[in-house]
Design an enzyme around this catalytic site. Structure first.
Site, PDB file in Angstrom:
ATOM      1  N   HIS A 178       0.608  -1.180   0.019  1.00  0.00           N
ATOM      2  CA  HIS A 178       0.054  -0.108  -0.141  1.00  0.00           C
ATOM      3  C   HIS A 178       0.855   1.413   0.001  1.00  0.00           C
ATOM      4  O   HIS A 178       2.070   1.196   0.699  1.00  0.00           O
ATOM      5  CB  HIS A 178      -0.793  -0.069   1.188  1.00  0.00           C
ATOM      6  CG  HIS A 178      -1.718   1.070   1.493  1.00  0.00           C
ATOM      7  ND1 HIS A 178      -1.442   2.196   2.472  1.00  0.00           N
ATOM      8  CD2 HIS A 178      -2.570   1.834   0.917  1.00  0.00           C
ATOM      9  CE1 HIS A 178      -2.248   3.301   2.409  1.00  0.00           C
ATOM     10  NE2 HIS A 178      -3.032   2.869   1.528  1.00  0.00           N
ATOM     11  N   ASN A 179       0.720   2.435  -0.913  1.00  0.00           N
ATOM     12  CA  ASN A 179       1.350   3.476  -0.823  1.00  0.00           C
ATOM     13  C   ASN A 179       2.846   3.242  -0.870  1.00  0.00           C
ATOM     14  O   ASN A 179       3.590   3.587  -0.155  1.00  0.00           O
ATOM     15  CB  ASN A 179       0.895   4.391   0.138  1.00  0.00           C
ATOM     16  CG  ASN A 179      -0.413   5.006   0.219  1.00  0.00           C
ATOM     17  OD1 ASN A 179      -1.202   4.912  -0.968  1.00  0.00           O
ATOM     18  ND2 ASN A 179      -0.826   5.625   0.915  1.00  0.00           N
ATOM     19  N   GLU A 208       1.668   0.048  -5.418  1.00  0.00           N
ATOM     20  CA  GLU A 208       0.450   1.214  -5.656  1.00  0.00           C
ATOM     21  C   GLU A 208       0.979   2.263  -6.100  1.00  0.00           C
ATOM     22  O   GLU A 208       2.272   2.823  -5.624  1.00  0.00           O
ATOM     23  CB  GLU A 208      -0.272   1.435  -4.203  1.00  0.00           C
ATOM     24  CG  GLU A 208      -1.242   2.486  -4.588  1.00  0.00           C
ATOM     25  CD  GLU A 208      -2.327   2.685  -3.140  1.00  0.00           C
ATOM     26  OE1 GLU A 208      -3.422   3.109  -3.597  1.00  0.00           O
ATOM     27  OE2 GLU A 208      -1.764   2.367  -2.114  1.00  0.00           O
ATOM     28  N   ASP A 210       0.428   6.511  -6.513  1.00  0.00           N
ATOM     29  CA  ASP A 210      -0.669   7.676  -6.667  1.00  0.00           C
ATOM     30  C   ASP A 210      -0.033   8.639  -7.568  1.00  0.00           C
ATOM     31  O   ASP A 210       0.987   9.275  -7.345  1.00  0.00           O
ATOM     32  CB  ASP A 210      -0.600   8.262  -5.238  1.00  0.00           C
ATOM     33  CG  ASP A 210      -1.639   7.525  -4.351  1.00  0.00           C
ATOM     34  OD1 ASP A 210      -2.052   6.597  -4.492  1.00  0.00           O
ATOM     35  OD2 ASP A 210      -2.074   8.464  -3.361  1.00  0.00           O
ATOM     36  N   HIS A 223       1.472  11.310  -2.069  1.00  0.00           N
ATOM     37  CA  HIS A 223       0.290  11.173  -1.460  1.00  0.00           C
ATOM     38  C   HIS A 223      -0.522  12.495  -1.243  1.00  0.00           C
ATOM     39  O   HIS A 223      -0.131  13.456  -0.446  1.00  0.00           O
ATOM     40  CB  HIS A 223       0.545  10.732   0.246  1.00  0.00           C
ATOM     41  CG  HIS A 223      -0.677   9.960   1.072  1.00  0.00           C
ATOM     42  ND1 HIS A 223      -0.762   9.681   2.114  1.00  0.00           N
ATOM     43  CD2 HIS A 223      -1.782   9.746   0.338  1.00  0.00           C
ATOM     44  CE1 HIS A 223      -1.866   9.139   2.147  1.00  0.00           C
ATOM     45  NE2 HIS A 223      -2.704   9.091   1.299  1.00  0.00           N
ATOM     46  N   GLU A 257      -3.531   4.943  -8.530  1.00  0.00           N
ATOM     47  CA  GLU A 257      -4.487   5.725  -8.036  1.00  0.00           C
ATOM     48  C   GLU A 257      -4.350   6.934  -8.741  1.00  0.00           C
ATOM     49  O   GLU A 257      -3.537   7.815  -8.404  1.00  0.00           O
ATOM     50  CB  GLU A 257      -3.848   5.810  -6.395  1.00  0.00           C
ATOM     51  CG  GLU A 257      -5.036   6.415  -5.491  1.00  0.00           C
ATOM     52  CD  GLU A 257      -6.262   5.540  -5.291  1.00  0.00           C
ATOM     53  OE1 GLU A 257      -7.267   6.101  -5.122  1.00  0.00           O
ATOM     54  OE2 GLU A 257      -6.023   4.364  -5.346  1.00  0.00           O
TER      55      GLU A 257
END
Length: 646
Positions: A178-179, A208, A210, A223, A257
Site C-alpha cells: 500500500h502506498n 501502488e 498515486d 500522497h 491511484e
C-alpha cells in the site's frame, strides 16, 4: 593419557589452521573474531568479546593459542549438539556413514537417505581431510552440517516455486503493498524510490502508485493533499522496470491511484509503453479472451490496474489507432453508507418502524439489511491511451456482493477498505468467500492510519482475499506475517490458495468449527538459543524467553511461552515441549519471538521468525532470527526439535 588416532587428526587439523596467526605471539579480540570466521564458525562479535574477556587470563586484551582453543570450543562445540552426536557415535569421536544415515532417517525424517546423500554431506561439511577420506564425519563436520542451511526449519522444497502456477490469477494470494512510495508516515514523510525497490526485492507483486499532475507536463507520485515529498512518475516506472523481475518472474500489477488530467494520463501511458515495451500487457492473450490468465501465462508481464472505458474487444479494435486527445467518460454511482454500513440482525425479536414511525415488534430471525438511498453520480475523464492499457485488472468500485454476482466482469477487481471489509467478513462471510473465489479483491489500510500502521492481514487471507495490501515500510507483527507467508513457493509473491477457498462447492467458514478438514498435531521441543541478540536498551546480558504463536483461523490462534533464562543470551537452554493442534494448517503461520524479560518497562523484542506451518521440516532444526525491520540476525537462532502427524 595417550591421544587416539582421531584425537591426533583433530589436533593436527586445528593447529594447522590457526598456528600462523600466533607466530607473532598473542592475538587480540579482532583477530580472534577473524580467525573464528576463517574456521567457518559464524559468530556475533559482541558475544565473542564477552567470551574473549572471560578467557583472557592475564587481562591484557590478548590471548594465547590455548586460550583461543578454549574460546573455539565454547562457541563451536555446543553441549546440545555434542549430546546428539554422542547418541549416534560409537566412540564419541566420529560418525561412520551408516551412523549418519541412521541419524538422518530417525531424527531428521529424511526417509530416502542413501549412502550417496550421506557421502555428499561428509564431503561438503567435514573439514578434517583424514576423516573425510575415510567416509566419516567428526563433531567438527557434524556441527557445520547442523549450522548449515540444510538444517533450517524452513523446508528446502518450499524455497523453490513448487506449486501449480497454471490456475487463474484469482486463485492465488498475491504479495501486495500500500502506498509503496512512502518510507515513513502518510502525512509529512518522504516519498522514495527505495519504497518500490525494497518491496520488489521482497517479492511484492502489486505496487501502488498515486499519480498527480506535475509541472512541465510531468506526472508526479506522492500522497495527495499531504506534505509528503514528490517523485517523478517517469523515475518511479524506470526503477520498477529495473527491479520488477529480479526476485520473481511472475507478473507485476501496477495499481494506479490516478488523479491526473487527461493530458498527463496520456503522458503516463507513453512512459509505461516506452519503458516496459513488450513486457507491458496491452491486449488480451488469445488463450484467455474471457477468463483471467495464470501467473505462468503472464510471466515477465506488467499489468496496469486502473479505471477502464469500454470492453476488451473495443480495446483490441483500437490497437494501432491514434488515441491522442481521445477521452472517455467514466461514471459511477457513489452511495453513501451503502453496504459498508449494512446492519444485520439475527435476534428473535426485531424492532421495526411502521409507516407512522411507531416501533412494532416482529418475530423474525432473519438477516435485515438496511440500504441508504443517498446516491450521487461521480464523473471522471479517462484518456483512452491509458484506459486501453488496462486488460485483466480493471478497477471497479465494490457496491455489494449481490451486484457483483449479477454484473461484475471476470477482469474487474475491487479495492475494499479494511473497516468495510472487516464488517463484511463478520456479517456476510460466506458471500465474501464466494466473491473472492471469482474476483481479485484488494484490501487496503484505513485512511486514519496516518502513522502507516498496519492491520493483521491474516483475517483477510482467511476469507480468500488475494491482494492484502500493507505498508511495507512499517515493521511489526503484520509485516512479519506478510514476510513469513510469502517465503512459501520460492518467494515468488504468488501462493496458490487452498482448495476450500477456490472450490465453488466448498462451505468453508473460518469462524466455524471446521469439519472434513485434515488437522495437524505439531510438537516443538524448544531446546536452546544460539548467540541470541543482546539487549539494545542496556549493557547487561538479557533475561531471555521465547513466545511461540500460531496465526490462522480464529480457533487455531494459540500462544505458548517458555520460562525466563536469566542473564544468558549466548546459550540459554530451555528444553521445553509445546504441542499445537491446528485445524486448518493450510492457512496457519507459526511465529517465534525472542524477548528480553522486563518487569518495569515490559518485555523487549530481540528477534523473530515467522513461517507457514506446512513449510516446516521435521527433526533437529535451526530457526534463524530476524530484526524488527526484517534484517537477518545470523548467527542468532533457536535450536528446536519438530515432530508432527497429519
Amino acid at each position: 593419557m595417550a591421544l587416539t588416532g582421531h584425537e591426533k587428526n583433530e589436533m593436527r587439523w586445528f593447529f594447522s589452521k590457526i598456528q600462523d596467526e600466533f607466530r607473532g605471539g598473542k592475538i587480540n579480540v579482532e583477530r580472534t573474531y577473524k580467525l573464528l570466521e576463517k574456521l567457518d564458525i559464524q559468530c556475533n562479535y559482541v558475544h565473542v568479546k564477552h567470551i574473549f574477556k572471560d578467557n583472557d587470563r592475564q587481562k591484557q586484551g590478548k590471548i594465547t593459542i590455548e586460550e583461543f582453543r578454549s574460546i573455539y570450543r565454547i562457541i563451536a562445540h555446543r553441549e546440545e549438539i555434542v549430546e546428539i552426536f554422542n547418541v549416534y557415535s560409537e566412540n564419541r569421536r566420529i560418525l561412520f556413514e551408516s551412523n549418519l544415515i541412521q541419524f538422518l532417517t530417525q531424527e531428521q525424517y529424511e526417509i530416502e537417505t542413501t549412502e550417496s546423500i550421506a557421502s555428499e554431506i561428509i564431503q561438503k561439511y567435514e573439514p578434517i581431510d583424514e576423516v573425510k577420506k575415510a567416509h566419516q564425519i567428526s563433531l567438527e563436520g557434524f556441527t557445520r552440517y547442523i549450522y548449515s542451511s540444510e538444517c533450517l526449519l524452513f523446508k528446502q522444497e518450499c524455497t523453490k516455486v513448487y506449486q501449480d502456477m497454471t490456475y487463474p490469477l484469482n486463485d492465488y494470494f498475491i504479495s501486495s503493498s500500500h502506498n509503496t512510495y512512502l518510507v515513513s508516515d502518510q502525512l509529512v514523510g518522504p516519498s522514495d524510490l527505495w519504497g518500490y525497490v525494497s518491496a520488489l526485492v521482497k517479492g511484492c507483486r502489486c505496487l501502488e502508485i498515486d499519480c498527480w499532475d506535475g509541472s512541465q507536463a510531468e506526472p508526479v507520485v506522492y500522497h495527495g493533499y499531504t506534505l509528503t515529498s514528490k517523485l517523478l512518475f517517469k523515475t518511479v516506472i524506470q526503477a520498477i522496470h529495473k527491479y520488477a523481475f529480479m526476485t520473481s518472474e511472475y507478473p507485476v500489477v501496477l495499481s494506479l491511484e490516478n488523479h491526473c488530467s487527461t493530458a498527463q494520463q496520456e503522458v503516463m501511458a507513453g512512459i509505461l509503453q516506452t519503458t516496459f515495451g513488450d513486457s507491458l500487457l496491452s491486449d488480451i492473450l488469445d488463450d484467455f479472451p474471457d477468463s483471467l490468465p495464470s501467473p505462468e501465462a503472464l510471466k515477465f508481464k506488467v499489468l496496469v490496474k486502473n479505471k477502464k472505458i469500454g470492453t476488451l474487444q473495443e480495446t483490441r479494435e483500437r490497437i494501432g489507432s491514434d488515441k491522442h486527445g481521445k477521452v472517455g467518460l467514466w461514471e459511477e454511482a457513489e452511495t453513501e453508507d451503502e453496504e459498508e454500513s449494512t446492519t444485520t440482525e439475527t435476534y428473535e425479536n426485531l424492532l421495526s418502524r411502521d409507516s407512522q414511525g411507531k416501533e412494532t415488534e416482529t418475530k423474525k430471525a432473519l438477516p435485515v439489511t438496511l440500504f441508504s438511498k443517498k446516491k450521487k453520480i461521480r464523473k471522471l475523464k479517462i484518456a483512452l491511451a491509458l484506459s486501453d492499457l488496462v486488460i485483466y485488472t480493471k478497477a471497479e468500485k465494490f457496491r455489494s456482493f449481490q451486484y457483483s454476482r449479477q454484473y461484475q466482469q471476470f477482469n474487474e477487481n475491487n479495492s475494499i477498505g479494511e473497516t468495510q471489509a472487516r464488517k463484511l467478513s463478520k456479517l456476510r462471510v460466506n458471500e465474501f468467500i464466494f466473491h473472492t473465489r471469482k474476483f481479485i479483491t484488494r484490501i487496503y489500510p484505513k485512511a486514519t492510519r496516518a502513522d502507516s500502521s498496519n492491520f493483521n492481514p491474516q483475517e483477510f487471507w482467511n476469507i480468500g482475499c488475494q491482494m492484502v495490501a500493507l505498508n511495507f515500510q512499517t515493521p511489526g507483527l503484520p509485516m512479519d506475517l506478510q514476510n513469513g507467508k510469502f517465503l512459501d513457493n520460492g518467494g515468488s509473491g504468488y501462493i496458490l490458495k487452498p482448495q476450500f477457498l477456490r472450490d465453488i462447492k466448498s462451505k468453508f467458514n473460518p469462524n466455524d468449527s471446521i469439519k472434513d478438514n485434515d488437522p495437524i498435531a505439531i510438537t516443538i521441543r524448544l531446546i536452546s538459543g544460539i548467540q541470541l541478540p543482546l539487549s539494545g536498551s542496556s549493557s547487561h546480558k538479557p533475561d531471555t524467553l521465547v513466545i511461540i504463536e500460531v496465526f490462522g483461523v480464529p480457533n487455531d490462534h494459540m500462544k505458548r511461552q517458555t520460562r525466563v533464562i536469566k542473564k544468558n543470551a549466548f546459550s540459554p537452554r530451555w528444553n521445553e515441549t509445546f504441542t499445537f493442534i491446528i485445524q486448518v494448517p493450510e492457512l496457519a503461520l507459526l511465529r517465534f519471538v525472542v524477548e528480553n524479560s522486563g518487569l518495569i518497562a515490559g518485555n523487549e523484542f530481540l528477534g523473530q521468525y515467522t513461517l507457514p506451518v506446512l513449510c516446516m521440516s521435521k527433526g533437529y532444526r535451526r530457526v534463524p532470527l530476524f530484526s524488527r525491520s526484517g534484517e537477518s540476525l545470523e548467527p542468532a537462532s533457536l535450536f528446536v526439535y519438530v515432530w508432527y502427524v497429519r
